[in-house]
Design a protein around this motif. Sequence first.
Motif, PDB file in Angstrom:
ATOM      1  N   VAL A  70       0.841  -1.200   0.000  1.00  0.00           N
ATOM      2  CA  VAL A  70       0.000   0.000   0.000  1.00  0.00           C
ATOM      3  C   VAL A  70       0.876   1.251   0.000  1.00  0.00           C
ATOM      4  CG1 VAL A  70      -1.535   1.355   1.478  1.00  0.00           C
ATOM      5  CG2 VAL A  70      -2.068  -1.041   0.992  1.00  0.00           C
ATOM      6  N   ARG A  71       1.914   1.250   0.814  1.00  0.00           N
ATOM      7  CA  ARG A  71       2.822   2.407   0.852  1.00  0.00           C
ATOM      8  C   ARG A  71       3.615   2.519  -0.452  1.00  0.00           C
ATOM      9  NH1 ARG A  71       3.489   0.533   6.262  1.00  0.00           N
ATOM     10  NH2 ARG A  71       5.385  -0.595   5.694  1.00  0.00           N
ATOM     11  N   ARG A  72       4.034   1.378  -0.994  1.00  0.00           N
ATOM     12  CA  ARG A  72       4.835   1.387  -2.218  1.00  0.00           C
ATOM     13  C   ARG A  72       4.068   2.007  -3.379  1.00  0.00           C
ATOM     14  NH1 ARG A  72       6.690  -4.370  -3.788  1.00  0.00           N
ATOM     15  NH2 ARG A  72       7.820  -4.099  -1.820  1.00  0.00           N
ATOM     16  N   TYR A  73       2.757   1.727  -3.462  1.00  0.00           N
ATOM     17  CA  TYR A  73       1.959   2.253  -4.570  1.00  0.00           C
ATOM     18  C   TYR A  73       1.355   3.629  -4.283  1.00  0.00           C
ATOM     19  CZ  TYR A  73       2.240  -2.109  -7.184  1.00  0.00           C
ATOM     20  OH  TYR A  73       2.692  -3.189  -7.915  1.00  0.00           O
ATOM     21  N   GLY A  74       1.597   4.161  -3.112  1.00  0.00           N
ATOM     22  CA  GLY A  74       1.076   5.487  -2.785  1.00  0.00           C
ATOM     23  C   GLY A  74      -0.430   5.539  -2.660  1.00  0.00           C
ATOM     24  N   VAL A  75      -1.000   4.481  -2.132  1.00  0.00           N
ATOM     25  CA  VAL A  75      -2.455   4.400  -1.986  1.00  0.00           C
ATOM     26  C   VAL A  75      -2.951   5.449  -0.990  1.00  0.00           C
ATOM     27  CG1 VAL A  75      -4.314   2.962  -1.029  1.00  0.00           C
ATOM     28  CG2 VAL A  75      -2.619   1.966  -2.594  1.00  0.00           C
ATOM     29  N   ASP A  76      -4.027   6.149  -1.361  1.00  0.00           N
ATOM     30  CA  ASP A  76      -4.574   7.150  -0.437  1.00  0.00           C
ATOM     31  C   ASP A  76      -5.933   6.755   0.138  1.00  0.00           C
ATOM     32  OD1 ASP A  76      -6.229   7.510  -2.634  1.00  0.00           O
ATOM     33  OD2 ASP A  76      -6.196   9.704  -2.510  1.00  0.00           O
ATOM     34  N   ARG A  77      -6.560   5.715  -0.438  1.00  0.00           N
ATOM     35  CA  ARG A  77      -7.849   5.257   0.096  1.00  0.00           C
ATOM     36  C   ARG A  77      -7.853   3.740   0.167  1.00  0.00           C
ATOM     37  NH1 ARG A  77     -12.732   6.841  -3.040  1.00  0.00           N
ATOM     38  NH2 ARG A  77     -13.812   6.442  -1.102  1.00  0.00           N
ATOM     39  N   ILE A  78      -8.284   3.236   1.311  1.00  0.00           N
ATOM     40  CA  ILE A  78      -8.348   1.791   1.531  1.00  0.00           C
ATOM     41  C   ILE A  78      -9.751   1.441   2.011  1.00  0.00           C
ATOM     42  CG2 ILE A  78      -7.441  -0.179   2.830  1.00  0.00           C
ATOM     43  CD1 ILE A  78      -4.888   1.456   3.304  1.00  0.00           C
ATOM     44  N   ARG A  79     -10.320   0.406   1.434  1.00  0.00           N
ATOM     45  CA  ARG A  79     -11.542  -0.172   1.991  1.00  0.00           C
ATOM     46  C   ARG A  79     -11.236  -1.605   2.383  1.00  0.00           C
ATOM     47  NH1 ARG A  79     -17.769  -0.966  -0.380  1.00  0.00           N
ATOM     48  NH2 ARG A  79     -18.643  -1.414   1.688  1.00  0.00           N
ATOM     49  N   PHE A  80     -11.328  -1.868   3.677  1.00  0.00           N
ATOM     50  CA  PHE A  80     -11.015  -3.179   4.242  1.00  0.00           C
ATOM     51  C   PHE A  80     -12.321  -3.806   4.699  1.00  0.00           C
ATOM     52  CE2 PHE A  80      -7.593  -5.720   6.437  1.00  0.00           C
ATOM     53  CZ  PHE A  80      -8.429  -6.658   7.014  1.00  0.00           C
ATOM     54  N   CYS A  81     -12.725  -4.881   4.040  1.00  0.00           N
ATOM     55  CA  CYS A  81     -13.985  -5.542   4.362  1.00  0.00           C
ATOM     56  C   CYS A  81     -13.723  -6.920   4.951  1.00  0.00           C
ATOM     57  CB  CYS A  81     -14.863  -5.672   3.119  1.00  0.00           C
ATOM     58  SG  CYS A  81     -15.420  -4.089   2.452  1.00  0.00           S
ATOM     59  N   ALA A  82     -14.357  -7.204   6.056  1.00  0.00           N
ATOM     60  CA  ALA A  82     -14.249  -8.511   6.704  1.00  0.00           C
ATOM     61  C   ALA A  82     -15.608  -9.190   6.642  1.00  0.00           C
ATOM     62  CB  ALA A  82     -13.798  -8.357   8.147  1.00  0.00           C
ATOM     63  N   THR A  83     -15.580 -10.509   6.526  1.00  0.00           N
ATOM     64  CA  THR A  83     -16.830 -11.229   6.292  1.00  0.00           C
ATOM     65  C   THR A  83     -17.128 -12.225   7.407  1.00  0.00           C
ATOM     66  OG1 THR A  83     -15.608 -12.656   4.765  1.00  0.00           O
ATOM     67  CG2 THR A  83     -16.788 -10.819   3.805  1.00  0.00           C
ATOM     68  N   SER A  84     -17.414 -13.450   7.078  1.00  0.00           N
ATOM     69  CA  SER A  84     -18.067 -14.381   7.994  1.00  0.00           C
ATOM     70  C   SER A  84     -17.371 -14.563   9.341  1.00  0.00           C
ATOM     71  CB  SER A  84     -18.211 -15.750   7.314  1.00  0.00           C
ATOM     72  OG  SER A  84     -18.773 -16.689   8.193  1.00  0.00           O
ATOM     73  N   ALA A  85     -16.055 -14.772   9.354  1.00  0.00           N
ATOM     74  CA  ALA A  85     -15.365 -15.090  10.612  1.00  0.00           C
ATOM     75  C   ALA A  85     -15.535 -13.983  11.638  1.00  0.00           C
ATOM     76  CB  ALA A  85     -13.887 -15.342  10.342  1.00  0.00           C
ATOM     77  N   THR A  86     -15.381 -12.728  11.200  1.00  0.00           N
ATOM     78  CA  THR A  86     -15.480 -11.631  12.151  1.00  0.00           C
ATOM     79  C   THR A  86     -16.923 -11.281  12.503  1.00  0.00           C
ATOM     80  OG1 THR A  86     -15.122 -10.174  10.249  1.00  0.00           O
ATOM     81  CG2 THR A  86     -13.249 -10.577  11.679  1.00  0.00           C
ATOM     82  N   ARG A  87     -17.862 -11.688  11.658  1.00  0.00           N
ATOM     83  CA  ARG A  87     -19.268 -11.512  12.055  1.00  0.00           C
ATOM     84  C   ARG A  87     -19.582 -12.361  13.275  1.00  0.00           C
ATOM     85  NH1 ARG A  87     -20.808 -11.609   6.378  1.00  0.00           N
ATOM     86  NH2 ARG A  87     -21.296 -13.814   6.531  1.00  0.00           N
ATOM     87  N   ASP A  88     -18.932 -13.529  13.369  1.00  0.00           N
ATOM     88  CA  ASP A  88     -19.284 -14.501  14.400  1.00  0.00           C
ATOM     89  C   ASP A  88     -18.410 -14.447  15.647  1.00  0.00           C
ATOM     90  OD1 ASP A  88     -21.099 -15.384  12.530  1.00  0.00           O
ATOM     91  OD2 ASP A  88     -19.835 -17.006  11.797  1.00  0.00           O
ATOM     92  N   ALA A  89     -17.294 -13.701  15.613  1.00  0.00           N
ATOM     93  CA  ALA A  89     -16.302 -13.769  16.688  1.00  0.00           C
ATOM     94  C   ALA A  89     -16.590 -12.799  17.828  1.00  0.00           C
ATOM     95  CB  ALA A  89     -14.913 -13.504  16.122  1.00  0.00           C
ATOM     96  N   ASP A  90     -16.462 -13.301  19.060  1.00  0.00           N
ATOM     97  CA  ASP A  90     -16.663 -12.462  20.243  1.00  0.00           C
ATOM     98  C   ASP A  90     -15.555 -11.428  20.402  1.00  0.00           C
ATOM     99  OD1 ASP A  90     -18.938 -13.890  20.884  1.00  0.00           O
ATOM    100  OD2 ASP A  90     -17.887 -15.265  22.225  1.00  0.00           O
ATOM    101  N   ASN A  91     -14.357 -11.742  19.932  1.00  0.00           N
ATOM    102  CA  ASN A  91     -13.215 -10.841  20.094  1.00  0.00           C
ATOM    103  C   ASN A  91     -12.874 -10.113  18.796  1.00  0.00           C
ATOM    104  OD1 ASN A  91     -12.360 -13.259  18.923  1.00  0.00           O
ATOM    105  ND2 ASN A  91     -10.289 -13.096  19.751  1.00  0.00           N
ATOM    106  N   ALA A  92     -13.897  -9.776  18.004  1.00  0.00           N
ATOM    107  CA  ALA A  92     -13.677  -9.084  16.739  1.00  0.00           C
ATOM    108  C   ALA A  92     -12.991  -7.735  16.939  1.00  0.00           C
ATOM    109  CB  ALA A  92     -14.995  -8.894  16.002  1.00  0.00           C
ATOM    110  N   GLU A  93     -13.185  -7.109  18.099  1.00  0.00           N
ATOM    111  CA  GLU A  93     -12.563  -5.805  18.347  1.00  0.00           C
ATOM    112  C   GLU A  93     -11.045  -5.910  18.384  1.00  0.00           C
ATOM    113  OE1 GLU A  93     -11.629  -2.007  18.847  1.00  0.00           O
ATOM    114  OE2 GLU A  93     -13.586  -2.801  18.233  1.00  0.00           O
TER     115      GLU A  93
END
Length: 310
Positions: A65-88
């Motif tokens: 991300v730093r190498r390409y000079g990215v200025d916007r990131i969208r990080f999407c998480a799916t099933s595992a983190t929907r179900d996890a108690d310690n997602a935070e």
Amino acid sequence: MSTPTAAIDCGTNTIKLLVTGPSGEALAREARMVRLGEGVDSTGRLSPAALQRTFAAIDEYAVLVRRYGVDRIRFCATSATRDADNAEEFAAGVATRLGVRPEVLAGEEEAALAFAGAVEHLGIDPDRAPEGDVLVVDIGGGSTEVIVGTAGRSIPRAAYSMDIGSVRLHERHLRLDPPGRNEIEAAVADIEQALDDCPFDLAGASTVIGVAGTITTVAAGVLGLASYDREAIDRQVLVAAEVREHARRLVAMTVAERRGLPWMHPGRADVIGAGALILSGVLARSEASSLLVSECDILDGIAASLFDEA
């Protein structure tokens, strides 16, 4: 938009990165099998080892991300983190490494992004299918999405997220190596129940598109490739009966036998049997004669959303 953007899809088994240039061209596409959702189905928590593997992959992505000079990131998480108690704990680790917090997608949003990624990439002509009905199937590690829409449109008409996936189903039922008959029957019963609960008829679509690693890996086997080849797999139309027969063979193999297949990623070898059973079940319900395979999926839908928001 003048600078690159980055889309990240973090699922139960795999975390993927797509860096896109100002004109929408792919500058980098990476995937790491980290098995973030290992054990979540039984414990309800993300394990320390799974978090460590995932954070190591994210550290690698942060460098890109730093190498390409990215200025916007969208990080999407799916099933595992929907179900996890310690997602935070997971969210805090992502924020520390990338400066953004993950969006935990609801199943319906996950489905819509997968549909957009597949259908826009394939450029389906509405004239190809009666009434333009398209069914997209996305088999993940923790969940499976089935999405119905109209050809030529990126927004689906109906979507359903089933609480079955290759990792979840494998951990639940397929403990022997190779799986025993009773184990396979129990897994199939789970799949059939999930399909029974689907609120719309899968047989209503005349074009069926399969996306994501389980389906593309099965496709590589049906095609008999000498190695996994993204370009050789993309846009292939496979006979549904041959896909289902190959799925049956995969389930009957030992993990060692699967790892010996030239197109099999070693991180997928243990759970591909469960994923293949899901694919076979969906194809049977859809009554499809063929399966159109797309290498573009939810990750591409996430990347496209960044342009839509710009």
